[in-house]
Scaffold this active site. Structure first.
Site, PDB file in Angstrom:
ATOM      1  N   ARG A  55       0.867  -1.186   0.000  1.00  0.00           N
ATOM      2  CA  ARG A  55       0.000   0.000   0.000  1.00  0.00           C
ATOM      3  C   ARG A  55       0.898   1.227   0.000  1.00  0.00           C
ATOM      4  NH1 ARG A  55       2.355   1.959   3.743  1.00  0.00           N
ATOM      5  NH2 ARG A  55       0.818   3.623   3.773  1.00  0.00           N
ATOM      6  N   GLY A  56       0.244   2.395  -0.147  1.00  0.00           N
ATOM      7  CA  GLY A  56       1.010   3.624  -0.325  1.00  0.00           C
ATOM      8  C   GLY A  56       1.099   3.886  -1.824  1.00  0.00           C
ATOM      9  N   ALA A  57       0.855   5.141  -2.215  1.00  0.00           N
ATOM     10  CA  ALA A  57       0.661   5.464  -3.624  1.00  0.00           C
ATOM     11  C   ALA A  57       1.806   5.005  -4.535  1.00  0.00           C
ATOM     12  CB  ALA A  57       0.382   6.955  -3.773  1.00  0.00           C
ATOM     13  N   ARG A  96      -7.574  -0.103  -6.779  1.00  0.00           N
ATOM     14  CA  ARG A  96      -7.795   1.008  -5.853  1.00  0.00           C
ATOM     15  C   ARG A  96      -7.912   2.289  -6.686  1.00  0.00           C
ATOM     16  NH1 ARG A  96      -4.250   1.386  -0.619  1.00  0.00           N
ATOM     17  NH2 ARG A  96      -6.218   2.251   0.158  1.00  0.00           N
ATOM     18  N   GLN A 203      -2.061   2.544   9.994  1.00  0.00           N
ATOM     19  CA  GLN A 203      -0.793   2.595   9.247  1.00  0.00           C
ATOM     20  C   GLN A 203       0.274   3.390  10.006  1.00  0.00           C
ATOM     21  OE1 GLN A 203      -3.814   3.040   7.869  1.00  0.00           O
ATOM     22  NE2 GLN A 203      -3.885   2.407   5.738  1.00  0.00           N
ATOM     23  N   ASP A 244      -1.771  10.910  -2.138  1.00  0.00           N
ATOM     24  CA  ASP A 244      -2.206   9.895  -3.111  1.00  0.00           C
ATOM     25  C   ASP A 244      -2.516  10.508  -4.470  1.00  0.00           C
ATOM     26  OD1 ASP A 244      -2.860   8.644  -0.328  1.00  0.00           O
ATOM     27  OD2 ASP A 244      -2.692   7.015  -1.791  1.00  0.00           O
TER      28      ASP A 244
HETATM   29  O1  MRU Z   1      -4.573   3.237   2.231  1.00  0.00           O
HETATM   30  P1  MRU Z   1      -3.094   3.429   2.143  1.00  0.00           P
HETATM   31  O2  MRU Z   1      -2.358   2.839   3.309  1.00  0.00           O
HETATM   32  O3  MRU Z   1      -2.542   2.953   0.810  1.00  0.00           O
HETATM   33  O4  MRU Z   1      -2.888   5.006   2.197  1.00  0.00           O
HETATM   34  C1  MRU Z   1      -1.609   5.513   2.033  1.00  0.00           C
HETATM   35  C2  MRU Z   1      -1.517   6.984   2.208  1.00  0.00           C
HETATM   36  O5  MRU Z   1      -2.500   7.675   2.362  1.00  0.00           O
HETATM   37  C3  MRU Z   1      -0.154   7.602   2.074  1.00  0.00           C
HETATM   38  O6  MRU Z   1      -0.035   8.730   2.878  1.00  0.00           O
HETATM   39  C4  MRU Z   1       0.054   8.018   0.611  1.00  0.00           C
HETATM   40  O7  MRU Z   1      -0.190   6.939  -0.251  1.00  0.00           O
HETATM   41  C5  MRU Z   1       1.418   8.532   0.360  1.00  0.00           C
HETATM   42  S1  MRU Z   1       2.613   7.243   0.384  1.00  0.00           S
HETATM   43  C6  MRU Z   1       4.147   7.837   0.001  1.00  0.00           C
END
Ligand code: MRU
Length: 363
Positions: A55-57, A96, A203, A244
């Site tokens: 996860r994470g963009a 997603r 997270q 994101d």
């Molecule tokens: O739902 P997630 O855990 O994928 O959400 C992640 C976030 O909101 C992060 O802050 C975002 O993706 C930036 S990651 C460098």
């Protein structure tokens, strides 16, 4: 810095014994277990993205790119390489909706596929692996760069509040918001971090605290609802989060709760910074109102970690992200530098520099 955590994701080449695989550190099990999972086909990569094993963009963009390459591996010898790979792009694009890095990476892979028309199956597979590896390597490089730009904003002895996880676990291996902190520490600055736990999937508590602790950085986890008093009482120098998707006007979609943190930071006159590579910028959306916000399953709130905490039958609303309006964002940090309001013209310039990495162009 102390010991590096295991890699968030790695590509394993095929050998005579094993097929190729995307090897992921399963983030749903952290911080209790460190388990590596081999994803050997498109569906296991898609499931891993949907269930937040990765996860994470930026990380989901990189994972999806390798997923497309796995599609090409399985298509060898079927006579349907291009069709199968396009179907892989479509499947991964349904995982997603909010992080634009996913769609950017899939566009890069589609361009690599289009450019490889007429190649043999083996050549197509090799082309797509190489494209995914460029996306992977580029993310590491750009996060390092943006970290250095952002580190200049921190005083020598800094206390930072962050929300969610925007670290090595959320990228190919360095981090955006936490990348700024890692760069500052490398420069010899002393940094202390307050990490919002980040309801409902924690997270911040599970992942940000884990990776900061593994790197020997002073971290204190707080409940999300403690952020206002921490901002008031603990001499927080700045808030830094990831993103994101950043719309053309600088509105920022990030983990649910980020907007509240930005409002609280403004109320206490504390800078609120957003750190992201330009693959997170979406120039096609004029404002954050147009960003699709993922809604996730109710059980993440009603029985998130096994125990029921909401009466059965009660309605639940579980948006995974929110949008922080650009006027609350003190600066946007990318690999190009630090932008301040107004954001639209600088984002136009930076966004136009986003290349077709998959075809080998460099930034
Ligand atoms: O739902 P997630 O855990 O994928 O959400 C992640 C976030 O909101 C992060 O802050 C975002 O993706 C930036 S990651 C460098």
């Amino acid at each position: 810095m102390a010991a590096e955590p295991p890699p968030t994701l790695q590509w394993r080449e095929a050998s005579s014994q094993v097929p190729p695989a995307l090897v992921l550190l399963d983030q749903t099990l952290l911080p209790v277990e460190e388990v590596l999972r081999n994803c050997t086909d498109v569906e296991t990569v898609a499931e891993a993205i949907e269930s937040l094993r990765v996860r994470g963009a930026p990380a989901i963009g990189v994972a999806a790119a390798y997923g497309v390459a796995l599609g090409a591996w399985h298509a060898r010898g079927t006579g349907a390489g291009a069709t199968t790979v396009s179907a892989a792009v479509a499947r991964l694009g349904r995982t997603r909706p909010t992080a634009v890095n996913l769609f950017w990476a899939l566009d890069c892979m589609q361009q690599a596929l289009d450019a490889a028309t007429g190649s043999s199956d083996d050549e197509l597979y090799a082309t797509l692996v190489a494209a995914a590896q460029r996306i992977d390597a580029d993310d590491r490089r750009l996060c390092r760069l943006l970290g250095e730009h952002g580190a200049a904003l921190l005083p020598d002895d800094a206390t930072v509040l962050t929300h969610c996880n925007a670290g090595s676990l959320a990228t190919a291996g360095w981090g955006t918001a936490l990348g700024v902190i890692y760069a500052a520490v490398e420069q010899g600055k002393k940094v202390r971090v307050f990490a919002d736990e980040t309801r409902p999937l924690l997270q911040g508590a599970r992942l940000t605290a884990w990776e900061l602790q593994r790197r020997g950085i002073d971290v204190t986890v707080i409940c999300d609802v403690a952020a206002a008093s921490v901002l008031r009482d603990h001499r927080i120098d700045c808030v830094i989060t990831g993103a994101d998707r950043i719309a053309a006007n600088g509105d920022v979609a990030n983990k649910i709760g980020t907007y509240g943190v930005a409002l609280m930071a403004r109320a206490h006159d504390i800078p609120f910074y957003v750190a992201a590579p330009t693959s997170t910028v979406d120039l096609e959306l004029a404002s954050g109102d147009l960003i699709p916000i993922e809604e996730r399953a109710a059980h993440e709130i009603t029985e998130g970690f096994g125990r029921r905490t909401v009466p059965t039958g009660v309605n639940v609303y579980n948006p995974a992200f929110d949008v922080t309006p650009h006027h609350l964002v003190s600066a946007i940090i990318t690999e190009h530098g630090v932008a301040r309001m107004p954001y639209d013209s600088v984002l136009q310039t930076w966004g136009k520099a986003i290349p077709a990495i998959a075809t080998g162009a460099s930034r």
